[in-house]
Every structure is written in structure tokens, then in C-alpha cells.
Design a protein around this motif. Structure first.
Motif, PDB file in Angstrom:
ATOM      1  N   CYS A 216       0.705  -1.184  -0.048  1.00 59.24           N
ATOM      2  CA  CYS A 216      -0.084  -0.085   0.068  1.00 59.24           C
ATOM      3  C   CYS A 216       0.677   1.018  -0.014  1.00 59.24           C
ATOM      4  O   CYS A 216       0.630   2.139   0.755  1.00 59.24           O
ATOM      5  N   GLY A 217       1.612   1.425  -0.874  1.00 60.36           N
ATOM      6  CA  GLY A 217       2.490   2.277  -1.070  1.00 60.36           C
ATOM      7  C   GLY A 217       4.047   2.579  -0.408  1.00 60.36           C
ATOM      8  O   GLY A 217       4.452   3.561  -0.315  1.00 60.36           O
ATOM      9  N   GLN A 218       4.270   1.399   0.514  1.00 56.70           N
ATOM     10  CA  GLN A 218       5.567   1.556   1.268  1.00 56.70           C
ATOM     11  C   GLN A 218       6.682   1.173   0.364  1.00 56.70           C
ATOM     12  O   GLN A 218       6.776   0.330  -0.644  1.00 56.70           O
ATOM     13  N   PRO A 219       7.779   2.123   0.417  1.00 57.87           N
ATOM     14  CA  PRO A 219       8.847   1.657  -0.372  1.00 57.87           C
ATOM     15  C   PRO A 219       9.762   0.596  -0.079  1.00 57.87           C
ATOM     16  O   PRO A 219       9.664   0.123   1.211  1.00 57.87           O
ATOM     17  N   LEU A 220      10.397   0.121  -0.784  1.00 54.44           N
ATOM     18  CA  LEU A 220      11.288  -1.104  -0.571  1.00 54.44           C
ATOM     19  C   LEU A 220      12.429  -0.906   0.312  1.00 54.44           C
ATOM     20  O   LEU A 220      12.442  -1.582   1.215  1.00 54.44           O
ATOM     21  N   TRP A 221      13.223   0.084   0.398  1.00 58.66           N
ATOM     22  CA  TRP A 221      14.048   0.537   1.201  1.00 58.66           C
ATOM     23  C   TRP A 221      13.508   1.666   2.229  1.00 58.66           C
ATOM     24  O   TRP A 221      13.606   1.704   3.605  1.00 58.66           O
ATOM     25  N   GLY A 222      13.284   2.834   1.436  1.00 54.70           N
ATOM     26  CA  GLY A 222      12.778   4.049   1.928  1.00 54.70           C
ATOM     27  C   GLY A 222      12.445   4.926   0.898  1.00 54.70           C
ATOM     28  O   GLY A 222      13.045   4.858  -0.327  1.00 54.70           O
ATOM     29  N   GLN A 223      11.837   6.015   1.104  1.00 58.82           N
ATOM     30  CA  GLN A 223      11.318   6.615  -0.091  1.00 58.82           C
ATOM     31  C   GLN A 223      12.753   7.259  -0.967  1.00 58.82           C
ATOM     32  O   GLN A 223      12.751   7.394  -2.020  1.00 58.82           O
ATOM     33  N   GLU A 224      13.356   7.911   0.011  1.00 55.97           N
ATOM     34  CA  GLU A 224      14.621   8.516  -0.417  1.00 55.97           C
ATOM     35  C   GLU A 224      15.844   7.682  -1.037  1.00 55.97           C
ATOM     36  O   GLU A 224      16.531   8.086  -1.997  1.00 55.97           O
ATOM     37  N   GLN A 225      15.823   6.653  -0.373  1.00 52.26           N
ATOM     38  CA  GLN A 225      16.760   5.710  -0.693  1.00 52.26           C
ATOM     39  C   GLN A 225      16.542   5.011  -2.061  1.00 52.26           C
ATOM     40  O   GLN A 225      17.402   4.741  -2.923  1.00 52.26           O
ATOM     41  N   ASP A 226      15.139   4.483  -2.139  1.00 47.99           N
ATOM     42  CA  ASP A 226      14.914   4.066  -3.317  1.00 47.99           C
ATOM     43  C   ASP A 226      14.832   5.110  -4.658  1.00 47.99           C
ATOM     44  O   ASP A 226      15.274   4.652  -5.734  1.00 47.99           O
ATOM     45  N   LEU A 227      14.477   6.313  -4.428  1.00 49.00           N
ATOM     46  CA  LEU A 227      14.880   7.412  -5.308  1.00 49.00           C
ATOM     47  C   LEU A 227      16.226   7.566  -5.631  1.00 49.00           C
ATOM     48  O   LEU A 227      16.753   7.860  -7.039  1.00 49.00           O
ATOM     49  N   ALA A 228      17.164   7.575  -4.822  1.00 46.47           N
ATOM     50  CA  ALA A 228      18.812   7.598  -5.155  1.00 46.47           C
ATOM     51  C   ALA A 228      18.971   6.607  -5.886  1.00 46.47           C
ATOM     52  O   ALA A 228      19.783   6.684  -6.815  1.00 46.47           O
ATOM     53  N   VAL A 229      18.701   5.067  -5.742  1.00 47.67           N
ATOM     54  CA  VAL A 229      18.935   3.947  -6.397  1.00 47.67           C
ATOM     55  C   VAL A 229      18.318   4.384  -7.808  1.00 47.67           C
ATOM     56  O   VAL A 229      19.274   4.184  -8.751  1.00 47.67           O
TER      57      VAL A 229
END
Length: 278
Positions: A216-229
Motif C-alpha cells: 500500500c505505497g511503502q517503499p522497498l528501502w525508504g522513499q529517499e533511498q529508492d529514489l537515489a538508487v
């Protein structure tokens, strides 16, 4: 006649394809087996006390075998007991030699992985961490920069690392060492690394998207970490495409300089007939 030749050619190609497939499966099996052996030893050695004791016993056993093999080799046929001991030591040495031969390809691949893939990322990550001590750099920005620059160096500018690996693997100047270098260079050539990065980008994108939907919208690592990758993957792909397009362009600064010199030095007058005169 021509049909027979075509049929023979097709059969040869088919046999060649089958033989190459078998050799590929054998190579894959050897690499997987070697990785399994090394990972098992490292994991067991780091998590269990009995494995450390067993490792010490095996090292002592191998050392004793080598001593017995060297000492008894010149006198193996003089007595039955020396002959039996030598054969036992020789058989064990051959078994350990086979084990080393099975592990060697996987160890070479790990060696190349460390120096061609891990080292650029680790150096960039370490430098940025040191820089963060004197200036403000977000940890996610460090992750993004390290992944981006590390990937670009590994896949596009790894020539200095290949030179280091070549010197390291061939330091004893034996003929078989050339194949060590050949194996690492064949596996970690830039085109292969670029393919792996694209493949990992697809896998990460699919996994993270499915995980986000399922949670339900939870990122795999964390929103900012996922964005960085994900952004580091995008920058890598954009850089690779830009570099390939650059190789297709017909632009050289040297050629531009020649044109500029022609502009500065040409002094002629075009007459009514269209002929130029100085």
C-alpha cells in the motif's frame, strides 16, 4: 548436390550449437560449485567455532601431506610401506588439486568483481563520507553519487583497473597466468557490465514496484533511498546513451581548429567569373 551441402552445413551448425551449450552448462556449474564452496567455508568459518578448528586441522593435514609427498617421492619404490604412504599422499594431493581447480575460476571472478565493480564504488563512497565531515552532504546524495560514478567508472572507464589486474595475475610470468587475465577481462568487459546494470535496473524496478503495490505505497528501502538508487540507474543509462551517440558524431575540435585557421588566413577576392584570386 547443393541440398546435401546445405544439410551437412545445418547438421554441423546444430552439433556446434549443442557442444557450445554443453560447454556453457559445464562452465556455469563449475562457477556455481566454486562459489558455493567458498561461501560455505567463509560462512561456516565466521559463524561456527567448530569450523575454525576444522579449518586449522585441514591446513595441518595438507601441510603434512605435502611434506610426506616431497620426502617419499625419491624413495617411493624402495619399500612397500613407503610406496603405500606415497600413493596415499599423492592421491590426496590430487584430490586437493582438483578442489583448487574447481574453486579457481570462481575466485578469479570474485577478484575481478572486487577490483572492477566494488572498488570504484567503495572509493567514491569513502571520499564522500570524508567530505561530509567538513561539509553538509546528505547520506542519500552520497549513495546516489557513489552508485552513479562507481557504475560509470566500472562500465566505461575501467582500463586502469584492468591494467592493475593484469599485472597482479601475471606477476610470476607463467604461461597459465595469461588465462587468468583473459578470463577476468572476458567476463568484465564494458559491454557485459553495461548489460548487467540494465538488467539490475529492470529487476530493481519490477521488485520495488510490486513491493510498493503489495504494501500500500511503502517503499522497498525508504522513499529517499529508492529514489537515489533509481535515479542513479537513470543517470547511468543516460550517460551510456550519450557516450554511444558521441561515438557516432562527426565532430572533432581539431577539425574545428583547422576551419578556424582557414577563416583567419584565407584572403582572396572572388571576381565576376567566380574565380578566386589572392
Amino acid at each position: 548436390m547443393n541440398n546435401n551441402r546445405c544439410d551437412n552445413s545445418k547438421q554441423k551448425d546444430k552439433k556446434k550449437g549443442v557442444s557450445e551449450g554443453i560447454m556453457g552448462l559445464i562452465a556455469l556449474a563449475v562457477i556455481i560449485l566454486g562459489l558455493f564452496i567458498m561461501i560455505s567455508f567463509v560462512w561456516l568459518g565466521g559463524t561456527t567455532k567448530w569450523m575454525n578448528t576444522l579449518g586449522a586441522v585441514l591446513l595441518a593435514y595438507i601441510f603434512i601431506l605435502m611434506v610426506v609427498w616431497i620426502v617419499l617421492r625419491p624413495i617411493e619404490n624402495k619399500r612397500k610401506i613407503t610406496k603405500a604412504l606415497y600413493k596415499f599422499a599423492d592421491w590426496n594431493m590430487q584430490a586437493w588439486t582438483l578442489l583448487v581447480a574447481l574453486v579457481l575460476p570462481a575466485s578469479l571472478l570474485l577478484f575481478g568483481l572486487v577490483f572492477i565493480v566494488v572498488v570504484p564504488f567503495a572509493l567514491m563512497f569513502g571520499l564522500l563520507k570524508l567530505l561530509s565531515l567538513v561539509t553538509t552532504i546528505d547520506s542519500n546524495a552520497i549513495l546516489f553519487i557513489a552508485l552513479t560514478i562507481g557504475g560509470i567508472i566500472s562500465a566505461h572507464y575501467s582500463k586502469p583497473m584492468f591494467w592493475f589486474i593484469s599485472k597482479t595475475l601475471t606477476m610470476n610470468h607463467h604461461r597459465y597466468e595469461e588465462h587468468y587475465k583473459r578470463m577476468v577481462e572476458y567476463v568484465y568487459q564494458p559491454a557485459n557490465l553495461q548489460f548487467v546494470v540494465y538488467f539490475l535496473y529492470i529487476v530493481y524496478l519490477v521488485v520495488s514496484t510490486i513491493y510498493t503495490f503489495q504494501t500500500c505505497g511503502q517503499p522497498l528501502w525508504g522513499q529517499e533511498q529508492d529514489l537515489a538508487v533509481l535515479e542513479s540507474f537513470l543517470v547511468f543509462i543516460a550517460f551510456s546513451n550519450m557516450r554511444s551517440k558521441r561515438e557516432m558524431t562527426k565532430f572533432k575540435l581539431s577539425e574545428l581548429f583547422i576551419i578556424m585557421c582557414a577563416i583567419w588566413t584565407t584572403r582572396d577576392i572572388i571576381d565576376e567569373d567566380g574565380n578566386g584570386t589572392e
